[in-house]
Write an enzyme that holds these catalytic residues in place. Structure first.
Site, PDB file in Angstrom:
ATOM      1  CG  ASN A 130      -0.382   0.692   2.419  1.00 48.65           C
ATOM      2  OD1 ASN A 130      -0.418   1.924   2.520  1.00 48.65           O
ATOM      3  ND2 ASN A 130       0.176  -0.092   3.344  1.00 48.65           N
ATOM      4  CG  ASN A 151       4.062   0.906   9.785  1.00 46.44           C
ATOM      5  OD1 ASN A 151       3.328   0.448   8.917  1.00 46.44           O
ATOM      6  ND2 ASN A 151       3.906   2.122  10.283  1.00 46.44           N
ATOM      7  CG  ASN A 200       3.034   4.327   1.946  1.00 46.74           C
ATOM      8  OD1 ASN A 200       3.849   3.993   1.100  1.00 46.74           O
ATOM      9  ND2 ASN A 200       2.308   3.454   2.628  1.00 46.74           N
ATOM     10  CB  THR A 201       3.883  10.427   5.179  1.00 47.07           C
ATOM     11  OG1 THR A 201       2.514  10.014   5.237  1.00 47.07           O
ATOM     12  CG2 THR A 201       3.967  11.924   5.430  1.00 47.07           C
ATOM     13  CE  LYS A 237       2.141  -0.416  12.982  1.00 47.68           C
ATOM     14  NZ  LYS A 237       0.737  -0.546  12.547  1.00 47.68           N
ATOM     15  CB  SER A 261       3.661   5.380   7.335  1.00 50.78           C
ATOM     16  OG  SER A 261       3.218   5.327   5.989  1.00 50.78           O
ATOM     17  CE1 TYR A 307      -5.114  -2.671   7.376  1.00 46.96           C
ATOM     18  CE2 TYR A 307      -3.787  -3.859   5.756  1.00 46.96           C
ATOM     19  CZ  TYR A 307      -4.677  -2.841   6.064  1.00 46.96           C
ATOM     20  OH  TYR A 307      -5.144  -2.027   5.070  1.00 46.96           O
ATOM     21  CG  PHE A 334      -0.582   9.081   7.312  1.00 44.81           C
ATOM     22  CD1 PHE A 334      -0.405   7.718   7.471  1.00 44.81           C
ATOM     23  CD2 PHE A 334       0.285   9.937   7.991  1.00 44.81           C
ATOM     24  CE1 PHE A 334       0.607   7.209   8.287  1.00 44.81           C
ATOM     25  CE2 PHE A 334       1.295   9.440   8.812  1.00 44.81           C
ATOM     26  CZ  PHE A 334       1.449   8.079   8.953  1.00 44.81           C
TER      27      PHE A 334
END
Length: 341
Positions: free
Chosen positions: A116, A246, A181-182, A217, A179, A317, A120
């Site tokens: 993914n 994560n 992705n940011t 995390k 994460s 998840y 966020f």
């Protein structure tokens, strides 16, 4: 039934669209009288031996739903009826944001994994708070982050806003700096900025009449040296614990066609690494803080392995998506069977 009938059908369609469709179907179904009770009878395992007291909170069982599934706290009550001991919502940011451009969620069925790059996407913390006001008895974790356009030097203010907004509505907090992705978010995992961020939140927390547990995390891509820094940071800031781990940016050993998609990888390929990190943290810290284990739990045996490596609790998840809600029940039953041996 899930793996034979439901999953093959759902996997025929775009994974993000399926996610929202499934949410809609669950919400609609649970409005029918008796459906919630039926779900609890099918999936919930009630046994005092499953209860865990961790960082001052009592969990009905040690199996939780990880952040990212119910980002906006839209379905936490219904999801709890699938047998989870706790639900973690988020990651939430101060302002609503759409996240990264679509397509941004990919299945890797040959690897039992997902990639993914959601970024966020959420409706903002204040919208989620309105839903959480209706909560009666679901133990909730609040996973918080910063908005994409917030520079790292101002990140602390974003985390403060989320902390203040959620404080009366969640049971524990999770600081997400891991994460992939940011942009530049993972730079906050470096020792100095992370220590300052956590100290700021903890100082705010300790001013409250009843402080809440704050957890960190972390990414599975940290080196042993960085993990030793994490232990030092936890002990310095006196936060409650760590969630390991994560998603990963590693693509080692993948077989699926879309393995090169950019984003965070979750699922079965993470099983071994996340367990290694749990074991490293608990051993090197002499069990000085609790660890919640998440990453690649696709069977009861995977969960037991993490608990035996030192995890106090576990979260699902990707395994929940691939294996279905029966996985929660299987894990809790396996824990009970191990206790009976």
């Amino acid at each position: 039934m899930y793996k034979l009938l439901i999953r093959p059908l759902l996997f025929c369609f775009d994974p993000e669209k399926v996610h929202y469709f499934t949410f809609s179907m669950i919400r609609t179904a649970f409005k029918i009288p008796g459906v919630a009770a039926l779900s609890r009878s099918l999936y919930k395992v009630e046994d005092k031996r499953l209860e865990r007291e961790v960082f001052g909170l009592k969990f009905k069982n040690p199996v939780g739903l990880a952040a990212g599934f119910d980002k906006d706290a839209k379905l936490y009550r219904e999801l709890s009826d699938f047998g989870f001991g706790f639900i973690e919502i988020g990651t939430l940011t101060p302002k609503p944001q759409e996240g990264n451009p679509k397509k941004r969620l990919f299945r890797l069925p040959a690897d039992n994994a997902l990639i993914n790059r959601m970024g966020f996407n959420n409706g903002g913390v204040f919208e989620a708070v309105e839903r959480l006001k209706k909560n009666k008895n679901v133990l909730i974790g609040g996973n918080i982050g910063k908005n994409k356009l917030t520079e790292n030097q101002n990140a602390s203010a974003d985390y403060d806003i989320c902390f203040d907004a959620l404080f009366d509505h969640v049971d524990y907090f999770v600081v997400n700096v891991s994460s992939p992705n940011t942009p530049n978010l993972r730079a906050l995992q470096e020792k100095e900025p992370l220590t300052q961020l956590l100290l700021s939140l903890q100082n705010k927390n300790l001013l409250k009449a009843s402080p809440k547990p704050i957890l960190l995390k972390i990414a599975p891509d940290l080196t042993d040296e960085q993990l030793l820094d994490i232990i030092d940071i936890v002990n310095t800031t006196k936060i409650a614990g760590v969630i390991a781990t994560n998603t990963t940016i590693s693509r080692e050993g993948l077989m699926s066609e879309n393995k090169k998609e950019v984003g965070g990888l979750s699922g079965k390929p993470l099983t071994q690494r996340s367990t290694e990190i749990i074991r490293f943290l608990t051993q090197k810290s002499n069990n000085s803080f609790p660890v919640i284990g998440v990453g690649g739990i696709h069977s009861a045996e995977d969960a037991i392995e993490k608990l035996e490596a030192g995890a106090s609790l576990v979260q699902l998840y990707t395994g929940f998506i691939y294996e279905g809600p029966a996985l929660v029940k299987q894990i809790n039953r396996k824990i009970l069977s191990k206790l009976s041996q």
